[in-house]
Design a protein around this motif. Sequence first.
Motif, PDB file in Angstrom:
ATOM      1  N   LYS A 130      45.781  37.319   2.480  1.00  0.00           N
ATOM      2  CA  LYS A 130      45.024  38.324   3.215  1.00  0.00           C
ATOM      3  C   LYS A 130      45.072  39.646   2.460  1.00  0.00           C
ATOM      4  O   LYS A 130      46.090  40.011   1.890  1.00  0.00           O
ATOM      5  CB  LYS A 130      45.581  38.500   4.628  1.00  0.00           C
ATOM      6  CG  LYS A 130      45.391  37.275   5.518  1.00  0.00           C
ATOM      7  CD  LYS A 130      45.874  37.549   6.927  1.00  0.00           C
ATOM      8  CE  LYS A 130      45.656  36.329   7.831  1.00  0.00           C
ATOM      9  NZ  LYS A 130      46.121  36.581   9.218  1.00  0.00           N
ATOM     10  N   ARG A 144      37.312  34.392   6.519  1.00  0.00           N
ATOM     11  CA  ARG A 144      37.188  35.219   7.722  1.00  0.00           C
ATOM     12  C   ARG A 144      37.365  36.691   7.347  1.00  0.00           C
ATOM     13  O   ARG A 144      38.240  37.041   6.553  1.00  0.00           O
ATOM     14  CB  ARG A 144      38.268  34.791   8.725  1.00  0.00           C
ATOM     15  CG  ARG A 144      38.228  35.458  10.085  1.00  0.00           C
ATOM     16  CD  ARG A 144      39.208  34.760  11.019  1.00  0.00           C
ATOM     17  NE  ARG A 144      39.207  35.353  12.345  1.00  0.00           N
ATOM     18  CZ  ARG A 144      40.076  36.276  12.751  1.00  0.00           C
ATOM     19  NH1 ARG A 144      41.028  36.688  11.929  1.00  0.00           N
ATOM     20  NH2 ARG A 144      40.019  36.775  13.975  1.00  0.00           N
ATOM     21  N   THR A 146      37.548  40.587   9.288  1.00  0.00           N
ATOM     22  CA  THR A 146      37.590  41.361  10.517  1.00  0.00           C
ATOM     23  C   THR A 146      37.503  42.842  10.181  1.00  0.00           C
ATOM     24  O   THR A 146      37.929  43.282   9.118  1.00  0.00           O
ATOM     25  CB  THR A 146      38.875  41.100  11.322  1.00  0.00           C
ATOM     26  OG1 THR A 146      40.017  41.445  10.514  1.00  0.00           O
ATOM     27  CG2 THR A 146      38.977  39.646  11.748  1.00  0.00           C
ATOM     28  N   GLU A 150      38.225  42.949  14.881  1.00  0.00           N
ATOM     29  CA  GLU A 150      37.098  42.174  15.400  1.00  0.00           C
ATOM     30  C   GLU A 150      36.447  41.391  14.262  1.00  0.00           C
ATOM     31  O   GLU A 150      36.102  41.956  13.224  1.00  0.00           O
ATOM     32  CB  GLU A 150      36.066  43.102  16.049  1.00  0.00           C
ATOM     33  CG  GLU A 150      36.563  43.845  17.277  1.00  0.00           C
ATOM     34  CD  GLU A 150      36.814  42.907  18.443  1.00  0.00           C
ATOM     35  OE1 GLU A 150      36.039  41.929  18.595  1.00  0.00           O
ATOM     36  OE2 GLU A 150      37.776  43.141  19.192  1.00  0.00           O
ATOM     37  N   GLU A 151      36.267  40.088  14.477  1.00  0.00           N
ATOM     38  CA  GLU A 151      35.673  39.266  13.429  1.00  0.00           C
ATOM     39  C   GLU A 151      34.206  39.625  13.221  1.00  0.00           C
ATOM     40  O   GLU A 151      33.463  39.855  14.184  1.00  0.00           O
ATOM     41  CB  GLU A 151      35.791  37.777  13.765  1.00  0.00           C
ATOM     42  CG  GLU A 151      35.316  36.872  12.641  1.00  0.00           C
ATOM     43  CD  GLU A 151      35.723  35.418  12.817  1.00  0.00           C
ATOM     44  OE1 GLU A 151      35.408  34.612  11.920  1.00  0.00           O
ATOM     45  OE2 GLU A 151      36.360  35.103  13.847  1.00  0.00           O
ATOM     46  N   HIS A 153      30.617  38.408  11.326  1.00  0.00           N
ATOM     47  CA  HIS A 153      29.956  37.261  10.702  1.00  0.00           C
ATOM     48  C   HIS A 153      29.256  37.706   9.431  1.00  0.00           C
ATOM     49  O   HIS A 153      28.453  38.644   9.425  1.00  0.00           O
ATOM     50  CB  HIS A 153      28.922  36.644  11.637  1.00  0.00           C
ATOM     51  CG  HIS A 153      28.087  35.579  10.971  1.00  0.00           C
ATOM     52  ND1 HIS A 153      28.590  34.332  10.641  1.00  0.00           N
ATOM     53  CD2 HIS A 153      26.796  35.598  10.537  1.00  0.00           C
ATOM     54  CE1 HIS A 153      27.648  33.630  10.044  1.00  0.00           C
ATOM     55  NE2 HIS A 153      26.554  34.369   9.970  1.00  0.00           N
TER      56      HIS A 153
END
Length: 227
Positions: A130, A144, A146, A150-151, A153
């Motif tokens: 990460k 992924r 964020t 908050e994720e 897209h």
Amino acid sequence: MMQPRILVVDDEPQIQRFLRPALTAAGFDVETASTVAEAKRLAATRAPALIVLDLGLPDGDGKDVIETVRAFSAVPIIVLSARDQEVEKIAALDLGANDYVEKPFGIGELLARIRVALRQADSAPVTAGKRAFGSIELDIEHRRITVGGEEVHLTPKEFDLFCLLAANADRVVTHRHALTAIWGAAHQDDVQYLRVVVGQLRGKLERDPKAPTHLLSEPGVGYRLVE
């Protein structure tokens, strides 16, 4: 327990068909690439534990993959090539390859060399999966991103470009390098593609897309992601 991911870079279908089941049976997750551009993109975005690399690829020399990957990663690289000249071996090793196996090869020997390379890598410091850039957090392993927890897209191209920039954090990624890595050599001059995707990324990730603090432009050269 997650299986170590191996990226096999070879344009010979028979080699890919032979190596995938053999490596899978040995407990590895296998991804394949058949070009320099695809190899660079997957090395930057899929976080392989090890790369098995052929030097003779249709869009360039595999040594270019070694040089590019070594700019952002210490992932073990085992060259698997029919080029048996000593000068080729020396050049690949000098650029940062960990080992060199000549074709034709035995799968037992290759697996042994893979295990050795992975053991050596496990004993060295590793970078976390990460990365944080202010409120933006990238999790490469799970594809992924964020922002503030908050994720967000992203399209595949947006995610791959952000990963490429993250792998070269604080360094300028030239237009041509990014276009070749994400879209392929045929689009190395299509700078507009890059501008559109960078604009989309800023709109999704930056607090003020018109005054970005992380996705910065280097006019006429490329882009840089700052931490």
